[in-house]
Design a protein around this motif. Structure first.
Motif, PDB file in Angstrom:
ATOM      1  N   MET A 112       0.848  -1.187   0.000  1.00  0.00           N
ATOM      2  CA  MET A 112       0.000   0.000   0.000  1.00  0.00           C
ATOM      3  C   MET A 112       0.893   1.250   0.000  1.00  0.00           C
ATOM      4  SD  MET A 112      -3.125  -0.844  -0.207  1.00  0.00           S
ATOM      5  CE  MET A 112      -3.896   0.703   0.258  1.00  0.00           C
ATOM      6  N   PRO A 113       0.502   2.298  -0.728  1.00  0.00           N
ATOM      7  CA  PRO A 113       1.334   3.506  -0.786  1.00  0.00           C
ATOM      8  C   PRO A 113       1.682   4.085   0.582  1.00  0.00           C
ATOM      9  CG  PRO A 113      -0.320   3.584  -2.506  1.00  0.00           C
ATOM     10  CD  PRO A 113      -0.640   2.375  -1.658  1.00  0.00           C
ATOM     11  N   SER A 114       0.773   3.966   1.550  1.00  0.00           N
ATOM     12  CA  SER A 114       1.059   4.503   2.883  1.00  0.00           C
ATOM     13  C   SER A 114       2.234   3.783   3.530  1.00  0.00           C
ATOM     14  CB  SER A 114      -0.176   4.385   3.773  1.00  0.00           C
ATOM     15  OG  SER A 114      -0.585   3.022   3.877  1.00  0.00           O
ATOM     16  N   ILE A 115       2.371   2.476   3.250  1.00  0.00           N
ATOM     17  CA  ILE A 115       3.495   1.711   3.796  1.00  0.00           C
ATOM     18  C   ILE A 115       4.756   1.977   2.978  1.00  0.00           C
ATOM     19  CG2 ILE A 115       4.362  -0.603   4.281  1.00  0.00           C
ATOM     20  CD1 ILE A 115       1.499  -1.496   4.742  1.00  0.00           C
ATOM     21  N   GLU A 116       4.617   2.025   1.645  1.00  0.00           N
ATOM     22  CA  GLU A 116       5.775   2.310   0.788  1.00  0.00           C
ATOM     23  C   GLU A 116       6.406   3.648   1.166  1.00  0.00           C
ATOM     24  OE1 GLU A 116       6.953   0.080  -1.172  1.00  0.00           O
ATOM     25  OE2 GLU A 116       5.516  -0.722  -2.612  1.00  0.00           O
ATOM     26  N   SER A 117       5.583   4.642   1.437  1.00  0.00           N
ATOM     27  CA  SER A 117       6.128   5.963   1.753  1.00  0.00           C
ATOM     28  C   SER A 117       6.854   5.962   3.088  1.00  0.00           C
ATOM     29  CB  SER A 117       5.012   7.016   1.763  1.00  0.00           C
ATOM     30  OG  SER A 117       4.057   6.746   2.780  1.00  0.00           O
ATOM     31  N   ALA A 118       6.382   5.153   4.036  1.00  0.00           N
ATOM     32  CA  ALA A 118       7.060   5.054   5.333  1.00  0.00           C
ATOM     33  C   ALA A 118       8.405   4.352   5.206  1.00  0.00           C
ATOM     34  CB  ALA A 118       6.178   4.306   6.327  1.00  0.00           C
ATOM     35  N   GLN A 119       8.556   3.556   4.161  1.00  0.00           N
ATOM     36  CA  GLN A 119       9.792   2.802   3.942  1.00  0.00           C
ATOM     37  C   GLN A 119      10.629   3.432   2.833  1.00  0.00           C
ATOM     38  OE1 GLN A 119       8.317  -1.203   3.295  1.00  0.00           O
ATOM     39  NE2 GLN A 119       7.804  -1.464   5.454  1.00  0.00           N
ATOM     40  N   TRP A 120      10.596   4.739   2.766  1.00  0.00           N
ATOM     41  CA  TRP A 120      11.289   5.499   1.729  1.00  0.00           C
ATOM     42  C   TRP A 120      12.775   5.170   1.652  1.00  0.00           C
ATOM     43  CZ3 TRP A 120      15.265   8.644   3.353  1.00  0.00           C
ATOM     44  CH2 TRP A 120      15.326   8.880   4.746  1.00  0.00           C
ATOM     45  N   TYR A 121      13.394   4.914   2.801  1.00  0.00           N
ATOM     46  CA  TYR A 121      14.840   4.701   2.813  1.00  0.00           C
ATOM     47  C   TYR A 121      15.237   3.381   2.166  1.00  0.00           C
ATOM     48  CZ  TYR A 121      13.360   2.404   7.170  1.00  0.00           C
ATOM     49  OH  TYR A 121      12.711   1.632   8.094  1.00  0.00           O
ATOM     50  N   PHE A 122      14.313   2.423   2.068  1.00  0.00           N
ATOM     51  CA  PHE A 122      14.619   1.195   1.343  1.00  0.00           C
ATOM     52  C   PHE A 122      15.102   1.538  -0.071  1.00  0.00           C
ATOM     53  CE2 PHE A 122      11.612  -2.120   3.499  1.00  0.00           C
ATOM     54  CZ  PHE A 122      11.885  -1.599   4.749  1.00  0.00           C
ATOM     55  N   TYR A 123      14.412   2.486  -0.689  1.00  0.00           N
ATOM     56  CA  TYR A 123      14.679   2.842  -2.086  1.00  0.00           C
ATOM     57  C   TYR A 123      15.827   3.847  -2.197  1.00  0.00           C
ATOM     58  CZ  TYR A 123      10.173   0.670  -1.867  1.00  0.00           C
ATOM     59  OH  TYR A 123       9.168  -0.209  -1.572  1.00  0.00           O
ATOM     60  N   TYR A 124      15.935   4.720  -1.231  1.00  0.00           N
ATOM     61  CA  TYR A 124      17.060   5.661  -1.158  1.00  0.00           C
ATOM     62  C   TYR A 124      18.382   4.910  -1.153  1.00  0.00           C
ATOM     63  CZ  TYR A 124      19.668   9.665   0.913  1.00  0.00           C
ATOM     64  OH  TYR A 124      20.547  10.689   1.189  1.00  0.00           O
ATOM     65  N   PHE A 125      18.418   3.785  -0.409  1.00  0.00           N
ATOM     66  CA  PHE A 125      19.662   3.041  -0.263  1.00  0.00           C
ATOM     67  C   PHE A 125      19.992   2.179  -1.496  1.00  0.00           C
ATOM     68  CE2 PHE A 125      19.051   3.114   4.621  1.00  0.00           C
ATOM     69  CZ  PHE A 125      19.608   4.369   4.676  1.00  0.00           C
ATOM     70  N   LEU A 126      19.137   2.184  -2.481  1.00  0.00           N
ATOM     71  CA  LEU A 126      19.469   1.506  -3.734  1.00  0.00           C
ATOM     72  C   LEU A 126      20.378   2.362  -4.613  1.00  0.00           C
ATOM     73  CD1 LEU A 126      16.021  -0.002  -4.842  1.00  0.00           C
ATOM     74  CD2 LEU A 126      17.738  -0.985  -3.319  1.00  0.00           C
ATOM     75  N   THR A 127      20.568   3.627  -4.236  1.00  0.00           N
ATOM     76  CA  THR A 127      21.268   4.578  -5.093  1.00  0.00           C
ATOM     77  C   THR A 127      22.618   4.981  -4.512  1.00  0.00           C
ATOM     78  OG1 THR A 127      20.352   6.552  -4.004  1.00  0.00           O
ATOM     79  CG2 THR A 127      19.010   5.523  -5.717  1.00  0.00           C
ATOM     80  N   ASP A 128      23.488   5.502  -5.378  1.00  0.00           N
ATOM     81  CA  ASP A 128      24.753   6.063  -4.911  1.00  0.00           C
ATOM     82  C   ASP A 128      24.507   7.284  -4.029  1.00  0.00           C
ATOM     83  OD1 ASP A 128      26.202   4.145  -6.264  1.00  0.00           O
ATOM     84  OD2 ASP A 128      26.547   5.397  -8.034  1.00  0.00           O
ATOM     85  N   ARG A 129      23.461   8.018  -4.354  1.00  0.00           N
ATOM     86  CA  ARG A 129      23.113   9.167  -3.519  1.00  0.00           C
ATOM     87  C   ARG A 129      22.756   8.707  -2.099  1.00  0.00           C
ATOM     88  NH1 ARG A 129      19.919  14.323  -5.420  1.00  0.00           N
ATOM     89  NH2 ARG A 129      19.181  15.203  -3.439  1.00  0.00           N
ATOM     90  N   GLY A 130      22.055   7.576  -2.004  1.00  0.00           N
ATOM     91  CA  GLY A 130      21.716   7.029  -0.692  1.00  0.00           C
ATOM     92  C   GLY A 130      22.949   6.598   0.080  1.00  0.00           C
ATOM     93  N   ARG A 131      23.919   5.990  -0.609  1.00  0.00           N
ATOM     94  CA  ARG A 131      25.179   5.643   0.057  1.00  0.00           C
ATOM     95  C   ARG A 131      25.853   6.883   0.615  1.00  0.00           C
ATOM     96  NH1 ARG A 131      29.485   1.989   0.313  1.00  0.00           N
ATOM     97  NH2 ARG A 131      28.427   0.418  -0.950  1.00  0.00           N
ATOM     98  N   ALA A 132      25.896   7.946  -0.177  1.00  0.00           N
ATOM     99  CA  ALA A 132      26.533   9.179   0.281  1.00  0.00           C
ATOM    100  C   ALA A 132      25.768   9.775   1.455  1.00  0.00           C
ATOM    101  CB  ALA A 132      26.611  10.182  -0.870  1.00  0.00           C
ATOM    102  N   GLY A 133      24.452   9.722   1.409  1.00  0.00           N
ATOM    103  CA  GLY A 133      23.656  10.259   2.502  1.00  0.00           C
ATOM    104  C   GLY A 133      23.833   9.473   3.787  1.00  0.00           C
TER     105      GLY A 133
END
Length: 339
Positions: A183-204
């Motif tokens: 559900m979108p409400s759960i996906e949005s709460a787990q935003w960092y799952f997707y952030y950490f798929l990126t190089d930007r997430g590693r840097a953050g």
């Protein structure tokens, strides 16, 4: 709030769901900072070697007492149990809290070992820890990463588990469904799952450690009155040289963008079958959890084949043992009697 007499009646009646109420504190700029337990409440830090790791861990209570293994989550710390540990020790338990791989003083023995955070690795670490300390059986209790590893251990090695306390129910990931949206409400709460798929997430994750932790804490537990001191104490663990690699792999493996360590292929194959947990279990849901919405436990009933009781906990978010330690302590004592 449920008093002791009411709580006992609920257990006797075999109630499937109970509300362990607590009144959350109201934030106030003028209110004094609450008194909080510190690291010493967890017992001294010790070290033990497994085949892959030198694991740092806290231990408190009598060495001959019934063992309780407690697992914390990310981005939290063993201080989640600073009030739970003394309460269990007073009742004669031996309580142990190992530091997760990639956190605190836990280190890999070899530079060549894959820095895996997959669920099979987290589960295997618990059994290796017990083997190293010659602990044949224990009560397991945890949440988030720690709870997932302990659910895996309870499912695959039930002979080592006397009982399980699991926040958010059955935490073994079904990787066969990894590509299916929630559900979108759960996906949005787990935003960092997707952030950490990126190089930007590693840097953050590398450069904004404290502020990223603050955001996760606040969104996961919107009613928790944590302090700057709580935050500062937790982030001291994240200077571990393997911290970033482990955190990234947890979520990248979970979303099937990176492979796992081949040494765990056999365990992962078993976990794909979603093995049932057969040991006595108490599951808990925080009514203020901003990550996983609270349930009545029925949606995960199929995964528990042994005696199981579910409670909803008022005033608790995702970091339930730290937010409502009395409720978590009661659950550990309850599962020890559940047969």
């Amino acid at each position: 709030m449920l008093n002791r007499r009411t709580f006992t009646k609920l257990l006797t009646a075999g109630a499937a769901t109970a509300s362990l109420s607590a009144v959350p504190a109201t934030a106030s700029a003028a209110a004094p900072e609450p008194v909080r337990a510190d690291w010493h409440a967890l017992g001294p830090i010790r070290h033990v070697r497994t085949d892959l790791l030198e694991i740092a861990y806290h231990e408190a209570g009598p060495s001959t007492g019934p063992a309780v293994l407690l697992g914390y989550g990310w981005p939290y710390s063993p201080l989640a149990y600073a009030e739970v540990v003394p309460a269990l020790v007073r009742r004669g338990h031996r309580v142990l809290i190992p530091y997760l791989r990639g956190q605190g003083g836990t280190r890999f023995l070899s530079a060549s070992t894959m820095r895996s955070g997959q669920q099979a690795a987290l589960g295997a670490d618990w059994i290796a820890f017990m083997d190293a300390l010659k602990i044949p059986k224990a009560i397991f209790g945890g949440y988030d990463w720690g709870g997932r590893g302990l659910c895996v251990a309870a499912a695959l090695w039930p002979e080592r588990c006397l009982g399980l306390v699991s926040v958010n129910n059955y935490l073994v990931q079904n990787l066969a469904l990894a590509k299916q949206p929630l559900m979108p409400s759960i996906e949005s709460a787990q935003w960092y799952f997707y952030y950490f798929l990126t190089d930007r997430g590693r840097a953050g994750l590398t450069t904004n450690t404290k502020e990223l932790t603050r955001v996760v804490w606040t969104r996961n537990s919107p009613t928790w009155r944590y302090t700057e001191r709580d935050l500062d104490q937790a982030v001291t663990l994240f200077t571990n040289p393997d911290y970033v690699d482990i955190v990234l792999h947890v979520y990248r493996h979970r979303l099937l963008t990176e492979p796992g360590d081949p040494r765990y292929d056999g365990l992962e194959a078993r976990l794909l079958k979603q093995p049932r947990i057969t040991v006595p279990t108490v599951t808990l849901d925080g009514l203020d959890d901003g990550n996983y919405p609270a349930t009545d436990g029925s949606s995960t009933a199929q995964f528990f084949a042994g005696p199981r009781v579910h409670h909803q906990v008022a005033g608790a978010g995702h970091n339930l043992p730290q937010e409502q330690p009395k409720a978590f302590t009661r659950a550990v004592l309850e599962v020890a009697r559940l047969r």
